[in-house]
Design a protein around this motif. Structure first.
Motif, PDB file in Angstrom:
ATOM      1  N   MET A 136       0.947  -1.331  -0.142  1.00  7.34           N
ATOM      2  CA  MET A 136      -0.364  -0.533   0.193  1.00  7.34           C
ATOM      3  C   MET A 136       1.426   1.553  -0.029  1.00  7.34           C
ATOM      4  N   ASN A 137       0.549   2.189  -0.672  1.00  7.34           N
ATOM      5  CA  ASN A 137       1.475   3.142  -0.567  1.00  7.34           C
ATOM      6  C   ASN A 137       0.945   4.217   0.763  1.00  7.34           C
ATOM      7  N   LEU A 138       1.679   5.372   1.327  1.00 10.65           N
ATOM      8  CA  LEU A 138       1.092   6.404   2.687  1.00 10.65           C
ATOM      9  C   LEU A 138      -0.093   6.442   2.368  1.00 10.65           C
ATOM     10  N   ALA A 139      -1.060   7.226   1.025  1.00  7.86           N
ATOM     11  CA  ALA A 139      -2.305   8.376   0.688  1.00  7.86           C
ATOM     12  C   ALA A 139      -3.074   6.456   1.708  1.00  7.86           C
ATOM     13  N   ASP A 140      -2.965   5.625   1.174  1.00 14.38           N
ATOM     14  CA  ASP A 140      -3.613   4.436   1.599  1.00 14.38           C
ATOM     15  C   ASP A 140      -3.669   4.106   2.790  1.00 14.38           C
ATOM     16  N   ILE A 141      -2.189   4.139   3.277  1.00 11.51           N
ATOM     17  CA  ILE A 141      -2.119   2.982   4.464  1.00 11.51           C
ATOM     18  C   ILE A 141      -2.953   4.946   5.770  1.00 11.51           C
ATOM     19  N   LEU A 142      -3.154   6.100   5.506  1.00 18.16           N
ATOM     20  CA  LEU A 142      -3.033   7.017   6.379  1.00 18.16           C
ATOM     21  C   LEU A 142      -4.862   7.081   6.045  1.00 18.16           C
ATOM     22  N   ALA A 143      -5.445   6.896   5.442  1.00 21.34           N
ATOM     23  CA  ALA A 143      -6.592   7.014   4.886  1.00 21.34           C
ATOM     24  C   ALA A 143      -7.510   5.516   5.328  1.00 21.34           C
ATOM     25  N   GLU A 144      -6.434   4.430   5.768  1.00 20.62           N
ATOM     26  CA  GLU A 144      -7.112   3.479   6.510  1.00 20.62           C
ATOM     27  C   GLU A 144      -7.517   4.044   7.569  1.00 20.62           C
ATOM     28  N   ALA A 145      -6.031   3.893   8.209  1.00 15.12           N
ATOM     29  CA  ALA A 145      -6.002   4.900   9.149  1.00 15.12           C
ATOM     30  C   ALA A 145      -6.713   5.786  10.395  1.00 15.12           C
ATOM     31  N   ILE A 146      -7.052   6.816   9.398  1.00 18.85           N
ATOM     32  CA  ILE A 146      -8.218   7.519   9.414  1.00 18.85           C
ATOM     33  C   ILE A 146      -9.270   6.833   9.714  1.00 18.85           C
ATOM     34  N   ARG A 147     -10.183   6.075   8.345  1.00 19.96           N
ATOM     35  CA  ARG A 147     -10.964   5.117   9.316  1.00 19.96           C
ATOM     36  C   ARG A 147     -11.430   4.617  10.278  1.00 19.96           C
ATOM     37  N   ASN A 148     -10.617   3.654  10.446  1.00 22.07           N
ATOM     38  CA  ASN A 148     -10.550   2.610  11.614  1.00 22.07           C
ATOM     39  C   ASN A 148      -9.734   3.023  12.967  1.00 22.07           C
ATOM     40  N   GLY A 149      -9.793   4.031  12.871  1.00 21.49           N
ATOM     41  CA  GLY A 149      -9.099   4.481  14.047  1.00 21.49           C
ATOM     42  C   GLY A 149      -7.514   3.964  14.741  1.00 21.49           C
ATOM     43  N   GLY A 150      -6.648   3.954  14.180  1.00 20.23           N
ATOM     44  CA  GLY A 150      -5.924   2.694  13.820  1.00 20.23           C
ATOM     45  C   GLY A 150      -4.487   3.490  13.972  1.00 20.23           C
ATOM     46  N   GLU A 209     -10.245  22.158  17.584  1.00 20.39           N
ATOM     47  CA  GLU A 209      -9.364  21.084  16.230  1.00 20.39           C
ATOM     48  C   GLU A 209      -9.778  19.792  17.465  1.00 20.39           C
ATOM     49  N   LEU A 210     -10.048  19.101  16.768  1.00 19.07           N
ATOM     50  CA  LEU A 210      -9.299  17.321  17.430  1.00 19.07           C
ATOM     51  C   LEU A 210      -8.437  17.006  16.625  1.00 19.07           C
ATOM     52  N   VAL A 211      -7.073  16.107  17.314  1.00 22.49           N
ATOM     53  CA  VAL A 211      -6.351  15.979  16.628  1.00 22.49           C
ATOM     54  C   VAL A 211      -6.001  14.402  16.870  1.00 22.49           C
ATOM     55  N   ARG A 212      -5.257  14.059  16.458  1.00 23.45           N
ATOM     56  CA  ARG A 212      -4.803  12.466  16.876  1.00 23.45           C
ATOM     57  C   ARG A 212      -3.490  11.460  15.412  1.00 23.45           C
ATOM     58  N   SER A 213      -2.629  12.045  15.627  1.00 27.89           N
ATOM     59  CA  SER A 213      -1.604  11.486  14.552  1.00 27.89           C
ATOM     60  C   SER A 213      -1.475   9.905  14.477  1.00 27.89           C
ATOM     61  N   ARG A 214      -1.491   9.757  12.958  1.00 32.60           N
ATOM     62  CA  ARG A 214      -1.908   8.078  12.897  1.00 32.60           C
ATOM     63  C   ARG A 214      -0.543   7.988  13.601  1.00 32.60           C
ATOM     64  N   TYR A 215       0.334   8.041  13.508  1.00 33.87           N
ATOM     65  CA  TYR A 215       1.838   7.930  13.851  1.00 33.87           C
ATOM     66  C   TYR A 215       1.903   7.301  15.338  1.00 33.87           C
ATOM     67  N   ALA A 216       2.280   5.842  15.316  1.00 32.50           N
ATOM     68  CA  ALA A 216       2.532   5.257  16.578  1.00 32.50           C
ATOM     69  C   ALA A 216       3.551   6.276  17.207  1.00 32.50           C
TER      70      ALA A 216
END
Length: 238
Positions: free
Chosen positions: A1-15, A115-122
């Motif tokens: 997966m490319n980074l756009a796919d990875i981040l979009a999925e993390a946004i969708r699922n809260g991961g 603003e609600l913020v959450r990094s998608r990077y652990a």
């Protein structure tokens, strides 16, 4: 997966994802990734966040902008109280520089912005600017609170700010803008010849920095926000 796919999925699922296990873009690629994420999530942004740096302005679209007084809790969620600027007309790219007063005159309304913020990077972006930008500068959503008097846009302004989550105080001090001027980043960005042409349009919400930094929300709670004489409550829900 490319980074756009990875981040979009993390946004969708809260991961979250391992920052060292994803592609490492440059800044131009990071902005292209932002656009790709919006496409994958079918989002037409209604606002942008701007961050003034010594070498220019970083920008990212807001995933949502609404007056709803609630937001779903996610692990790692933080809250930032900001000044939300609602544009009364378009600010197109042009050769003649915009002056601060002209920019101020285009602001149709000013609100408390949450603003609600959450990094998608652990572990967060770890100072990697391009990865921060690719992740929409950690934006998870935006809520518009009550309208404020226009004098909150004065340079050097710092109104008393108190934030309580449930019965836990999170912040109680003057709410000072990090640039000391809530319009500084917008003026600088409006005058960038290479900025995206559709980012500063009539009706859009622009936010330029937190008055309190990022405050961790450890659990769902009702959050009470008092800025000067204005108070608002929103629910962080299961």
């Amino acid at each position: 997966m490319n980074l756009a796919d990875i981040l979009a999925e993390a946004i969708r699922n809260g991961g979250s994802v391992d920052i060292d296990a994803v592609p490492q873009p440059d800044l131009a690629e990071a902005y292209a990734i932002q656009s790709a994420i919006l496409g994958r999530l079918s989002i037409d942004p209604k606002g942008y966040k701007l961050s003034l740096r010594s070498d220019g302005v970083l920008s990212a679209p807001l995933l949502s902008v609404t007056e709803a007084a609630s937001f779903p809790y996610q692990p790692g969620l933080k809250l930032e109280v900001e000044i939300a600027l609602v544009l009364g007309r378009d600010l197109p790219v042009r050769a003649e520089p915009y002056a601060r007063q002209e920019i101020r005159d285009t602001i149709a309304a000013v609100h408390i912005g949450i603003e609600l913020v959450r990094s998608r990077y652990a572990g967060g972006p770890q100072g990697r600017t391009a990865l921060l930008v690719a992740d929409l500068m950690s934006n998870a959503g935006y809520r518009l609170g009550p309208a404020l008097d226009a004098d909150v846009l004065d340079e050097g302004r710092a109104d008393d700010l108190r934030i309580i989550a449930g019965d836990q105080p999170l912040f109680d001090a003057p709410g000072a803008h990090p640039d000391s001027d809530p319009l500084a980043a917008l003026v600088a960005y409006a005058n960038e010849a290479g900025r995206a042409t559709r980012t500063l349009r009539q009706g859009m919400v622009v936010t330029t920095g937190s008055l309190c930094g990022g405050l961790t929300l450890p659990s769902p709670a009702t959050v009470s926000i008092s800025l000067g004489r204005t108070t608002w409550r929103m629910d962080i829900v299961e």
